[in-house]
Design an enzyme around this catalytic site. Structure first.
Site, short mmCIF file in Angstrom:
data_model
loop_
_atom_site.label_atom_id
_atom_site.label_comp_id
_atom_site.label_asym_id
_atom_site.label_seq_id
_atom_site.Cartn_x
_atom_site.Cartn_y
_atom_site.Cartn_z
CE1 TYR A 155 15.60 1.90 14.60
CE2 TYR A 155 15.12 1.23 17.20
CZ TYR A 155 15.57 1.64 16.23
OH TYR A 155 17.04 2.98 17.19
CE LYS A 159 19.00 0.85 14.76
NZ LYS A 159 20.63 1.46 14.20
#
Length: 308
Positions: A155, A159
Site C-alpha cells: 500500500y 500510494k
C-alpha cells in the site's frame, strides 16, 4: 462556482469515501459515473445520487485493466457528452508484514491502486487533451504513502507511486489546462474502523453523534463528508491554478504537504569516502535524519479503548 455541466468519473464509489465524493460532485451539479466491483453497491450509489436530484450511471468493473479505463471514459461520453473530472479512489488492502507478504498480496494492491490510477488517468487524458476544455485529475493518496506504516509495504509503495505520477502529470498536462493533484484523506473508513486508537471517533459517527474535538481538531480525523468538499473544490474552475499538490484533509484540518527537499547539503573535496562518513556523520548529518511513520499523541483517558 458550481459544477453545472461538468461530468465526473469516481472510481471505487459504491460506498465509503468514494460514495461521499460522488454525492458531493453531483450535489454541486456534475453528472457522475459511479464505479465499483460490487454490482449492488454501484446500483445503490446511483440510486442515492438520483434520489437527491443528481445524475449518475454505473460501471461495474475492477480498475487496473485498460479495458475498464476505456469503459469508464466511454460511459461518461456516451451518457453525458463529455468528461471533465476524474477521481481515482478505488483501492484494496492486503496488509501483512514484509516477510509474510506474498507475491499476490503485493501484486493485487499495486494492480488496483497504482496501475488502476495510471490506466484510468491515461484514458481520461486521451479524451481531455483533444477535447480542448481542460480537465481535473484528482488522485487519492494516503498518509501511509507519505510516512510509511507497519504491515503496508504494498500500500505504501502504491500510494507513494501515485504522488510521483501526479507531480509528473502536473508538468505534462499544464499546457492542456488539465490539473493533477493528490488528496490525502483522514477519515472514518472500513480500514480505520479496525484501529483501536480511532474507536471512539468511529463509534460516534456510527451512532450519528458529533465526533469529539480531539479527533476532529487535534488529529484531523473526521467523516467522509469532511473530505468531499476538497474533492469538489479541486474539480471546479476555482482550482484552475492548483496543480501538482498533495493536500491532506480530515475533520477540521487541511494540510498542504511539502515536496521532498534536501534537509542538508554538504560538500567535501574529493567526495564522501567511507572514512569521511564515519567521521562526519555523528556531527554533520545525524541531526537532520528524518523520522518515519505517523506519530499520534496519547489518547485522552475518556477515549482510550476498554481493556479486558
Amino acid at each position: 462556482m458550481s459544477l453545472d455541466g461538468k461530468v465526473a468519473i469516481v472510481t471505487g464509489s459504491g460506498r465509503g469515501l468514494g460514495l461521499a465524493y460522488a454525492r458531493e460532485l453531483a450535489r454541486r451539479g456534475a453528472a457522475v459515473v459511479v464505479n465499483d466491483v460490487d454490482e449492488q453497491a454501484a446500483a445503490d450509489a446511483v440510486a442515492t445520487v438520483q434520489a437527491a436530484g443528481g445524475r449518475a450511471v454505473a460501471v461495474v468493473a475492477p480498475v487496473g485493466p485498460t479495458e475498464t479505463a476505456k469503459e469508464l471514459v466511454r460511459t461518461a461520453v456516451e451518457h453525458f457528452g463529455r468528461l471533465d473530472i476524474l477521481v481515482t479512489n478505488a483501492g484494496v488492502l492486503r496488509d501483512t508484514m514484509l516477510w509474510k507478504m506474498t507475491d499476490d498480496d503485493f501484486d493485487t494492491v499495486i494492480e488496483v491502486h497504482l496501475r488502476g490510477t495510471f490506466t484510468t488517468v491515461r484514458e481520461a487524458v486521451r479524451h481531455m487533451r483533444p477535447a480542448g476544455a481542460g480537465g481535473r485529475i484528482i488522485c487519492v493518496g494516503s498518509p501511509t504513502g507519505q510516512r510509511g506504516n507497519i504491515g503496508q509495504t504494498n500500500y505504501a509503495a502504491a500510494k507513494a507511486g501515485i504522488v510521483g505520477m501526479v507531480r509528473t502529470w502536473a508538468l505534462e498536462l499544464a499546457r492542456a489546462g488539465i490539473t493533477a493533484n493528490t488528496v490525502v484523506p483522514v477519515a472514518a473508513t472500513a480500514m480505520t474502523a479496525t484501529v483501536p486508537y480511532f474507536a471512539a471517533a468511529v463509534r460516534a459517527e456510527a451512532d450519528g453523534e458529533p465526533m469529539p474535538a480531539f479527533f476532529r481538531h487535534d488529529l484531523g480525523f473526521g467523516t467522509a463528508d469532511d473530505v468531499a468538499g476538497l474533492i469538489a473544490f479541486l474539480g471546479s474552475d476555482a482550482a484552475a491554478s492548483v496543480t501538482g499538490q498533495v493536500i491532506g484533509v480530515g475533520g477540521d484540518r487541511l494540510q498542504v504537504w511539502t515536496h521532498p527537499e534536501a534537509a542538508l547539503t554538504a560538500h567535501r573535496e574529493g567526495g564522501w569516502t567511507y572514512d569521511a562518513l564515519v567521521e562526519a556523520w555523528p556531527t554533520t548529518f545525524a541531526g537532520v535524519t528524518q523520522s518515519v511513520g505517523e506519530h499520534f499523541p496519547e489518547l485522552p483517558a475518556e477515549f482510550a479503548p476498554a481493556t479486558s
